[in-house]
Design a protein around this motif. Sequence first.
Motif, PDB file in Angstrom:
ATOM      1  N   LEU A   4       0.850  -1.192   0.000  1.00 33.06           N
ATOM      2  CA  LEU A   4       0.000   0.000   0.000  1.00 33.06           C
ATOM      3  C   LEU A   4       0.884   1.241   0.000  1.00 33.06           C
ATOM      4  O   LEU A   4       2.006   1.225   0.494  1.00 33.06           O
ATOM      5  CB  LEU A   4      -0.906   0.017   1.233  1.00 33.06           C
ATOM      6  CG  LEU A   4      -2.184  -0.824   1.164  1.00 33.06           C
ATOM      7  CD1 LEU A   4      -2.814  -0.956   2.543  1.00 33.06           C
ATOM      8  CD2 LEU A   4      -3.180  -0.222   0.188  1.00 33.06           C
ATOM      9  N   GLY A  33      -7.376   4.861   2.148  1.00 33.18           N
ATOM     10  CA  GLY A  33      -6.528   4.128   3.085  1.00 33.18           C
ATOM     11  C   GLY A  33      -5.100   4.019   2.598  1.00 33.18           C
ATOM     12  O   GLY A  33      -4.152   4.329   3.325  1.00 33.18           O
ATOM     13  N   TYR A  35     -10.402   0.953   4.887  1.00 36.43           N
ATOM     14  CA  TYR A  35      -9.842  -0.175   4.152  1.00 36.43           C
ATOM     15  C   TYR A  35     -11.002  -1.021   3.621  1.00 36.43           C
ATOM     16  O   TYR A  35     -11.435  -2.004   4.235  1.00 36.43           O
ATOM     17  CB  TYR A  35      -8.924  -0.994   5.054  1.00 36.43           C
ATOM     18  CG  TYR A  35      -7.828  -0.160   5.680  1.00 36.43           C
ATOM     19  CD1 TYR A  35      -6.909   0.516   4.880  1.00 36.43           C
ATOM     20  CD2 TYR A  35      -7.725  -0.014   7.057  1.00 36.43           C
ATOM     21  CE1 TYR A  35      -5.916   1.302   5.439  1.00 36.43           C
ATOM     22  CE2 TYR A  35      -6.734   0.760   7.626  1.00 36.43           C
ATOM     23  CZ  TYR A  35      -5.830   1.425   6.814  1.00 36.43           C
ATOM     24  OH  TYR A  35      -4.854   2.200   7.362  1.00 36.43           O
ATOM     25  N   VAL A  70     -11.284  -1.091  10.433  1.00 37.91           N
ATOM     26  CA  VAL A  70     -11.237  -0.828   8.993  1.00 37.91           C
ATOM     27  C   VAL A  70     -11.904   0.491   8.615  1.00 37.91           C
ATOM     28  O   VAL A  70     -11.775   0.948   7.483  1.00 37.91           O
ATOM     29  CB  VAL A  70     -11.895  -1.972   8.195  1.00 37.91           C
ATOM     30  CG1 VAL A  70     -11.048  -3.222   8.270  1.00 37.91           C
ATOM     31  CG2 VAL A  70     -13.312  -2.243   8.677  1.00 37.91           C
TER      32      VAL A  70
END
Length: 546
Positions: free
Chosen positions: A423, A449, A478, A495
Amino acid sequence: MPTPAPSGPPAPTTPITGGEALVRALAAHGVTRIFGIPGTHNLEIYRHLAAHRIEHVNPRHEQGAGYAADAYARTSGRPGVALTTTGPALLNIAAAVGQAYSDSVPLLVVSPGMPLRHPRQSTGLLHETRSQTEALRGVAAVSHRVSSVGEIGVAVARAFTLFRTRRPRPVHIEVPLDLLTEAEPAGAVRTAPPVPPVAADPRAVAEAAGALWAADRPGIVLGGGARGAAAQCLRLAELLDAPVVTSANGKGIVPESHPLALGVSLHSPAVRRWLAERDVVLAVGTELAESDLWAPPPALGGTLVRADLDPAQMYAGLPADIPLVGDARPTLHALLAALPALPAPPGRTGAHRTVTALRAERDAGTRELDGHLLPYLAAMRSVLPANTVLTSDSAQCCYNGALPHLPVGPEGRYLHPTGFGTLGYALPAAIGAKVAAPDRPVVALSGDGGLQFSVQELATAVQLGLTLPVVVFDNGGYGEIRDEMAARGDRPVAVDLPPVDLPALARAYGGHGVRADSPEALAEALRHALDTQGPTLITVPEEPSR
């Protein structure tokens, strides 16, 4: 202040410091730009950059330096070079090194290390690390610690030789920090020898040509290793009337608007079934990996012809029935030359209709995941020039959206962190791509994210004055992991991220920021961003969960 002109390489017997020997060796291999952050232990390297006309780009984090150098290599076709200091700085770049290894990117990372005679027992020296080389060996193809000033040039030449002769993967060179400042005779400048690309064995080429020419249901799979043979890939597909599907790294090698192109569709169950039904499959420069298929490799019912520079690929995943070990361009050129000498095969028709049907089945099967993204991607495609470089992140808007549904041709490029799946790649990668190709439009595509893993690199884009649209699909955290938790019947945990005004953050860094609530607004914002100096962050709001 003008850059000082280089005074020419010292005589072989003239003592020079390890720092100068390193920079001299990089310059001899055509390095003109490096990415990195200065630190206490690497200043002797920085001292000599200007004299050898090597420009420096300083991202805000070493991981950003690694991603930028990675994308610089993918865009320019030349190895990317990153420079860190010791300890935490080198470990910061390790994720980027792992990504470059996964995607076969020629990335050279250079760092100082503990002194030559540093005791094995800890002494509390600044940035002391038990073993930097052992740490980097876990993610790089090679991690090499030199033991003399004279060895530095040899190590650099070896790295560039590996890039030219093997599957290109990252190399780390460690120079003990006492060698950086000690002056020793470095010897003559050594450079990697030119190595012409080599075609596969002619007998294997003839066997592969015969199998493909006689096939009733041929198919072609292209990975990143086929990129240097785009023209040959297209010619083969048309000559064989064979549909073409690509991995993420192979995106755009064959124009995705072509009637035979299935694009990045290996994740589609319909396309995997189609692939398993081929009587001959030609796979060029691809691992046929689970990260491309989103499932284990299918059992093929026919003959698999694999063309790859890496001999180990002939036994990995799906073993080759006919192995073609060699560079893609001369190997496919030889394959094309062998085809006209064969008797004409039975007429094959209907491949275009097959592709149309498969595209429809693919899209019907994934509409719940990507349907809401399609109008926005169409809006982007309507604005972006054909030669745009798009950088991508491990985000739903990228792998569910842009990879299969934003068409790219050979004149453009799409850079995606496959396999290792890091990421935070998109933004620093876009900076590296823009530095490599300042006259081409470059656009970063990310989720909220992933962007926040490297959002500080907006400051780098501002400092460099880069015209750089950054399109962010904001789903409140996320999204992929949220969906996976829900699919398991779990209550989503950790998340959902508190909302951040990302356009305002971009403005705080000195860039520009807007919100696009519709495809039309996105097209207009993107059009304006492509004509505006500095980065422009465009937020596209999504529903928090789908």
